[in-house]
Design an enzyme around this catalytic site. Structure first.
Site, short mmCIF file in Angstrom:
data_model
loop_
_atom_site.label_atom_id
_atom_site.label_comp_id
_atom_site.label_asym_id
_atom_site.label_seq_id
_atom_site.Cartn_x
_atom_site.Cartn_y
_atom_site.Cartn_z
CG LEU A 162 49.35 74.75 -28.02
CD1 LEU A 162 49.18 73.26 -28.31
CD2 LEU A 162 49.65 75.49 -29.32
CG ASN A 166 49.21 78.26 -18.27
OD1 ASN A 166 49.39 77.67 -19.34
ND2 ASN A 166 49.60 79.50 -18.07
CG ASP A 175 56.93 81.73 -21.71
OD1 ASP A 175 55.83 81.13 -21.72
OD2 ASP A 175 57.24 82.56 -20.84
ZN LIG Z 1 56.45 80.50 -17.07
#
Ligand SMILES: [Zn+2]
Length: 426
Positions: free
Chosen positions: A61, A92, A304
């Protein structure tokens, strides 16, 4: 408070209970109920599939920190537009979601601006640097559903072992971006094979992924903790996962749309829309991934979803970031390939892989139409033909390799807690 809903005459598929029948479904006060409410909004679902709200357990996001790529507001709109009622957010961000304060901030932000449910994950290690374990217990109390250093695989097996032991104490699964950095160095750009040689681009060998899948099988066996291999791309990974599961090890895996839709041959034009990590591989890998889905080795589908700003991808190939958006094309790609063209799963299996299977892995009270459960529903038209138009995406990202693709199968209405948050016009 939302109006009650009476969803009439659809094919109701609830893999959690084995239900598959033409029936009505009722939602009141945000939950499924056994009987219709008199003042309900009537929804005609005849000819459509009514299933638990879809869950995407692999979404970036980008908030906090990368609002030019995506925000919780735009990312959850993209999720709704793609038929997803719940997304699992990767940590991340900037700062990395590695302590309870950031998890609390994300939950508040999602409550304020999110259109669908957002379930946060926490980093395995501080800053996802792979060295010092993050405060997993405190993040568990703050509401994370898993830990992962997605994008930066933990290289130290000792650190990963301690992470599995620590996460296991709180019943949390560990999600792993399986990639050995010594085999796939920082210069790797695409799959190592014919096309990397021809194009002169440094490659990742399959074994960089497979070695870590094997490691995770051993760590799961040793600790008893559920370890989930994210975005599998290689045939050998499927074989290792199949062997681990046959031994009763709590290892699982997910497959993303691009890894079954495209091969590395697509890199010929150096188009950065095909640059992702793990990379597109070969037809033999696609065949193995489809085989793994067909025989139940792979039980979860995810996207993903990795949005980037247009200017970030419009650079020379080596300088472009990895990743593509996926939320708004996933249902179309999965229906088109898995259901219609390859026929490796039937509808109940496809629905299970996007609902109850990720819900069980993560311990979510979602993915079912059981009375009393949160009223999240996705209405699908598995035969609806449509054309991908990236300019119409709700996501900020335009980085898709599927622009212009004609697909068969689409979510036509997305309902979160009894409230319609997205509807595709007829
Ligand atoms: Zn990944």
């Amino acid at each position: 408070m939302s109006h009650p809903l009476n969803i009439r005459g659809g094919r109701v598929i609830d893999p959690a209970s084995g239900r598959d029948e033409v029936a009505d479904l009722f939602v009141a006060d945000g939950k499924f109920t056994a009987a219709p409410a008199p003042d309900a909004v009537e929804i005609d679902a005849r000819g459509l599939v009514v299933c638990p709200g879809l869950i995407d357990m692999h979404v970036h996001l980008r908030e906090p920190g990368h609002g030019a790529k995506e925000t919780i507001a735009t990312g959850t709109r993209a999720a709704a537009a793609g038929g997803f009622t719940s997304v699992v957010a990767m940590p991340n961000t900037n700062p990395v979601a590695d302590h309870p304060g950031i998890i609390a901030w994300m939950e508040e932000r999602a409550a304020e601006t999110g259109l669908v449910n957002v379930f946060p994950t926490g980093a395995i290690t501080v800053g996802s640097q792979g060295e010092q374990l993050a405060p997993i217990g405190a993040m568990a109390s703050a509401g994370i559903v898993a830990v992962t250093d997605d994008g930066r695989c933990v290289q130290s097996h000792e650190v990963m072992r301690r992470a599995a032991e620590y996460a296991g104490m709180f019943g949390l699964p560990v999600l792993d971006h399986c990639q050995d950095a010594s085999l796939a160095g920082p210069e790797a750009l695409i799959h190592e094979g014919f096309w990397s040689t021809l194009l002169g681009l440094p490659g990742w060998p399959r074994m960089a992924e497979e070695i870590i899948v094997a490691r995770d099988a051993m760590l799961s066996a040793a600790t008893g903790t559920k370890i989930h291999c994210q975005h599998l791309s290689s045939a050998g990974s499927v074989r290792l996962l199949r062997e681990a599961k046959a031994q009763g090890i709590a290892l699982s895996g997910e497959v993303c749309p691009h890894h079954i839709a495209l091969t590395d041959e697509a890199l010929q034009g150096y188009d950065t829309s095909f640059k992702m990590n793990p990379p597109l591989r070969e037809q033999s890998d696609i065949d193995a991934l489809l085989g793994g889905i067909a025989d139940g080795t792979i039980e979860i589908l995810a996207t993903d979803h990795a949005p980037h700003a247009v200017y970030e991808k419009e650079v020379e190939f080596a300088a472009a970031p990895f990743g593509i958006v996926g939320l708004e094309t996933a249902v179309g790609i999965f229906c088109d390939i898995l259901l219609h063209r390859q026929q490796v799963v039937d509808l109940p299996r496809l629905v299970a892989m996007l609902t109850i299977n990720p819900a069980r892995l993560l311990g979510l009270d979602r993915g079912t139409l059981a009375t009393g459960a949160p009223g999240d529903v996705t209405i699908l038209d598995p035969d609806r033909e449509w054309t991908v138009d990236k300019e119409k995406f709700a996501s900020k990202g335009r980085n898709t390799p599927f622009h212009g693709w004609k697909l068969r199968g689409r979510a036509v209405r997305t309902i979160v807690g009894g409230q319609t948050v997205w509807e595709v016009s007829a």
